[in-house]
Design a protein around this motif. Structure first.
Motif, PDB file in Angstrom:
ATOM      1  N   MET A   1    -106.829  35.669  76.639  1.00  0.00           N
ATOM      2  CA  MET A   1    -106.030  36.720  77.278  1.00  0.00           C
ATOM      3  C   MET A   1    -105.034  37.307  76.274  1.00  0.00           C
ATOM      4  O   MET A   1    -104.955  38.524  76.092  1.00  0.00           O
ATOM      5  N   ALA A   2    -104.303  36.430  75.588  1.00  0.00           N
ATOM      6  CA  ALA A   2    -103.273  36.884  74.648  1.00  0.00           C
ATOM      7  C   ALA A   2    -103.887  37.710  73.518  1.00  0.00           C
ATOM      8  O   ALA A   2    -103.285  38.650  73.011  1.00  0.00           O
ATOM      9  N   GLU A   3    -105.094  37.319  73.158  1.00  0.00           N
ATOM     10  CA  GLU A   3    -105.795  37.973  72.061  1.00  0.00           C
ATOM     11  C   GLU A   3    -106.092  39.443  72.369  1.00  0.00           C
ATOM     12  O   GLU A   3    -106.218  40.267  71.467  1.00  0.00           O
ATOM     13  N   THR A   4    -106.188  39.776  73.665  1.00  0.00           N
ATOM     14  CA  THR A   4    -106.521  41.156  74.039  1.00  0.00           C
ATOM     15  C   THR A   4    -105.332  42.102  73.918  1.00  0.00           C
ATOM     16  O   THR A   4    -105.486  43.310  74.064  1.00  0.00           O
ATOM     17  N   ALA A   5    -104.146  41.560  73.656  1.00  0.00           N
ATOM     18  CA  ALA A   5    -102.967  42.422  73.516  1.00  0.00           C
ATOM     19  C   ALA A   5    -103.151  43.350  72.315  1.00  0.00           C
ATOM     20  O   ALA A   5    -103.758  42.977  71.322  1.00  0.00           O
ATOM     21  N   ASP A   6    -102.605  44.562  72.434  1.00  0.00           N
ATOM     22  CA  ASP A   6    -102.829  45.573  71.403  1.00  0.00           C
ATOM     23  C   ASP A   6    -102.025  45.351  70.134  1.00  0.00           C
ATOM     24  O   ASP A   6    -102.440  45.718  69.051  1.00  0.00           O
ATOM     25  N   THR A   7    -100.834  44.785  70.279  1.00  0.00           N
ATOM     26  CA  THR A   7     -99.974  44.659  69.102  1.00  0.00           C
ATOM     27  C   THR A   7     -99.802  43.202  68.717  1.00  0.00           C
ATOM     28  O   THR A   7     -99.890  42.305  69.562  1.00  0.00           O
TER      29      THR A   7
ATOM     30  N   LYS B   1     -97.189  41.590  67.932  1.00  0.00           N
ATOM     31  CA  LYS B   1     -96.071  40.866  68.550  1.00  0.00           C
ATOM     32  C   LYS B   1     -96.380  40.418  69.982  1.00  0.00           C
ATOM     33  O   LYS B   1     -95.747  39.505  70.503  1.00  0.00           O
ATOM     34  N   HIS B   2     -97.352  41.043  70.608  1.00  0.00           N
ATOM     35  CA  HIS B   2     -97.715  40.631  71.972  1.00  0.00           C
ATOM     36  C   HIS B   2     -98.867  39.639  72.003  1.00  0.00           C
ATOM     37  O   HIS B   2     -99.221  39.137  73.059  1.00  0.00           O
ATOM     38  N   GLN B   3     -99.448  39.371  70.820  1.00  0.00           N
ATOM     39  CA  GLN B   3    -100.496  38.342  70.764  1.00  0.00           C
ATOM     40  C   GLN B   3     -99.819  36.993  70.657  1.00  0.00           C
ATOM     41  O   GLN B   3     -99.912  36.287  69.652  1.00  0.00           O
ATOM     42  N   ALA B   4     -99.090  36.661  71.701  1.00  0.00           N
ATOM     43  CA  ALA B   4     -98.267  35.451  71.682  1.00  0.00           C
ATOM     44  C   ALA B   4     -98.261  34.818  73.062  1.00  0.00           C
ATOM     45  O   ALA B   4     -98.334  35.517  74.074  1.00  0.00           O
ATOM     46  N   ILE B   5     -98.197  33.477  73.068  1.00  0.00           N
ATOM     47  CA  ILE B   5     -98.097  32.748  74.338  1.00  0.00           C
ATOM     48  C   ILE B   5     -96.778  31.986  74.337  1.00  0.00           C
ATOM     49  O   ILE B   5     -96.474  31.257  73.393  1.00  0.00           O
TER      50      ILE B   5
ATOM     51  N   ARG C   1    -108.500  29.908  77.888  1.00  0.00           N
ATOM     52  CA  ARG C   1    -108.598  31.262  78.463  1.00  0.00           C
ATOM     53  C   ARG C   1    -107.274  32.027  78.345  1.00  0.00           C
ATOM     54  O   ARG C   1    -107.258  33.258  78.319  1.00  0.00           O
ATOM     55  N   ASP C   2    -106.160  31.300  78.237  1.00  0.00           N
ATOM     56  CA  ASP C   2    -104.873  31.979  78.005  1.00  0.00           C
ATOM     57  C   ASP C   2    -104.856  32.597  76.605  1.00  0.00           C
ATOM     58  O   ASP C   2    -104.312  33.674  76.393  1.00  0.00           O
ATOM     59  N   VAL C   3    -105.470  31.868  75.658  1.00  0.00           N
ATOM     60  CA  VAL C   3    -105.528  32.383  74.289  1.00  0.00           C
ATOM     61  C   VAL C   3    -106.380  33.648  74.260  1.00  0.00           C
ATOM     62  O   VAL C   3    -106.020  34.644  73.638  1.00  0.00           O
TER      63      VAL C   3
ATOM     64  N   GLU D   1    -107.756  32.591  66.147  1.00  0.00           N
ATOM     65  CA  GLU D   1    -107.620  33.978  66.595  1.00  0.00           C
ATOM     66  C   GLU D   1    -106.255  34.575  66.262  1.00  0.00           C
ATOM     67  O   GLU D   1    -105.907  35.631  66.753  1.00  0.00           O
ATOM     68  N   SER D   2    -105.447  33.868  65.500  1.00  0.00           N
ATOM     69  CA  SER D   2    -104.109  34.340  65.145  1.00  0.00           C
ATOM     70  C   SER D   2    -103.243  34.683  66.355  1.00  0.00           C
ATOM     71  O   SER D   2    -102.511  35.659  66.349  1.00  0.00           O
ATOM     72  N   VAL D   3    -103.391  33.891  67.400  1.00  0.00           N
ATOM     73  CA  VAL D   3    -102.471  34.033  68.538  1.00  0.00           C
ATOM     74  C   VAL D   3    -101.344  33.031  68.322  1.00  0.00           C
ATOM     75  O   VAL D   3    -101.594  31.855  68.052  1.00  0.00           O
TER      76      VAL D   3
END
Ligand code: GDP
Length: 462
Positions: A403-409, A411-415, A399-401, A433-435
């Protein structure tokens, strides 16, 4: 064994043992130094010279005085001794909090004389500054200074001005360099660093964790620091309800989920009701057993711990109680005794909220192993101007992934995971998902990795 120390204020009043943490760069000798201090205490020869608690070791005043000789006259001190947190490193230091401050009252910053200040040394100084924790620098590994001759005299003679032979000047040079790396603003007062001088927050004591040189001086300075800066905070009501901090949530045979905690105020008893900070908020439960390690000589195969009736601050203890599965390392523990339960729950809640990390709509996803480390990571990210979308304690889960996936950019699709595991299905999902996942147990390395990633993205976009 009683660690109480009666004062004029009355029977129930006592000065508790100051809590000491050891920080410094990896391999500079933190673990060896703690071992050496324990070893010196044991070889002082008295039965019960040290008491091994959960997560900490208590060295009583008379033993310190025995080690330090003339340097520590027990009559000059009204502290019961020193309690050393067994897990060295600033990770555990920042994790362990008490009421908004650091759990440790004082700290030893270990610096290898040959290696000087390294990234984690600077990180440690920043943390000590942020928490206003007085500390002493242990300039370690003096036995490796070329020409060093341990026969040359008592450690107190190591005081920098005292000698002028080559060894001493080699050593002095290294020490001056270390002092030079501590900026003036790190300290509230002038730097005095002669061993027998307690006029400032900072001393630099040359030591060898290998040979034991300088340990008496180090203990002397620690006692001086405690006596000078800590006295008000050391006054505890020994009959009062305990306050403590969770070090670790553990599984203990026969008890299920238990917590290892350091009690820094009051007393916890076997029949107490307690409130513990959990993932989903305060947990209200009843103590089933208080456990301490048995002396080594008494350990039978599966019977490492013994039950005790009560534990008085400052000490480490393993607490067995129902419903602790959800407890969080770094969270508060409070005894309810004679107080309205709502009041204690509100207190724990407020403390949990105090540590909560603020998040923004757009930013990275952050996971850490404890509340304190999450807070430390978040504040470092803030300094680096990296926004956080979500921050939580625990392993990286699918579920963290999401969450990260919903970031717009991109560089923010990162955990960013600090000291946590990544669950297998979360890793698979992140790949799909390329996170991007970043994992490390050193904050600055974790952030460095992430910043490199951002630079790559930016280069690719140019
Ligand atoms: P930590 O990572 O800071 O806990 O460092 P350790 O205590 O594990 O020490 C790292 C290495 O340095 C080990 O190989 C130790 O034996 C060595 N070491 C630590 N203190 C001293 C010292 O005072 N003198 C010498 N010669 N070696 C030391």
């Amino acid at each position: 064994m009683s660690e109480h120390h009666q004062t004029e204020q009355g029977e129930a009043s006592s000065l508790r043992t100051p809590i000491v943490a050891v920080l410094g760069h990896v391999d500079h000798g933190k673990t060896s130094l703690l071992d050496q201090i324990r070893g010196s205490a044991v070889s002082e020869g008295e039965a019960g010279a040290i008491t091994q608690h959960i997560g900490s070791t208590a060295v009583p005043l008379d033993v310190i005085s025995g080690i330090a000789g003339d340097l520590v006259d027990p009559d000059d001190f009204d502290l019961p001794g020193l309690l050393f947190i067994d897990t060295p490193g600033h990770h555990s230091f920042s994790t362990l909090r008490s009421r908004g401050g650091a759990l440790a009252d004082i700290a030893i910053l270990v610096v290898d004389v040959n290696d000087g200040f390294q990234p984690q040394t600077h990180e440690a100084v920043d943390i000590l500054k942020r928490t206003s924790t007085p500390f002493v620098v242990a300039a370690n590994k003096i036995d490796t200074v070329p020409g060093w001759n341990p026969e040359e005299g008592r450690p107190s003679k190591l005081a920098i001005e005292a000698q002028s032979d080559r060894v001493q000047s080699d050593l002095n040079e290294n020490l001056y360099e270390i002092i030079g790396q501590l900026s003036d603003e790190d300290f509230s007062a002038d730097m005095y660093w002669r061993v027998q001088n307690f006029q400032s927050n900072i001393g630099v004591v040359p030591v060898s964790a290998e040979t034991g040189e300088g340990i008496p001086d180090l203990l002397t300075v620690l006692m001086g620091l405690s006596q000078r800066y800590m006295k008000e905070e050391m006054a505890i009501d020994v009959d009062g309800p305990a306050a403590g901090t969770v070090l670790e949530v553990t599984d203990t045979q026969g008890f299920g989920a238990t917590i290892d905690a350091v009690i820094y105020d009051g007393t916890i008893r076997e029949d107490d009701q307690i409130v513990v900070g959990g993932q989903a908020g305060p947990i209200v439960t009843d103590v089933r057993a208080l456990l301490q390690p048995r002396p080594l000589s008494e350990i039978r195969s599966d019977d490492e711990f013994e039950k005790v009736d009560e534990v008085v601050a400052a000490q480490g203890v393993k607490v067995a109680a129902p419903d602790l599965d959800d407890a969080m390392a770094g969270a508060p523990v409070r005894v309810v005794r004679d107080r309205p339960i709502e009041e204690v729950v509100a207190e724990v809640k407020a403390e949990l909220e105090d540590i909560q990390v603020s998040t923004e709509e757009e930013g990275v996803t952050v996971k850490a192993d404890t509340l304190g480390s999450l807070e430390a990571l978040a504040s470092t990210l803030e300094e680096a101007e990296i926004p956080i979308m979500s921050a939580e304690v625990g392993d990286v889960a699918p579920r963290d992934v999401r969450m990260a996936e919903t970031a717009d950019t991109e560089k923010h699709q990162a955990i960013l995971g600090f000291n946590v595991d990544v669950l297998d299905d979360a890793r698979e999902l992140a790949e799909q998902e390329s996170v991007r996942l970043f994992e490390h147990d050193v904050i600055y390395r974790l952030i460095e990795q992430y910043e490199e990633h951002v630079e790559e993205i930016e280069r690719a976009q140019q």
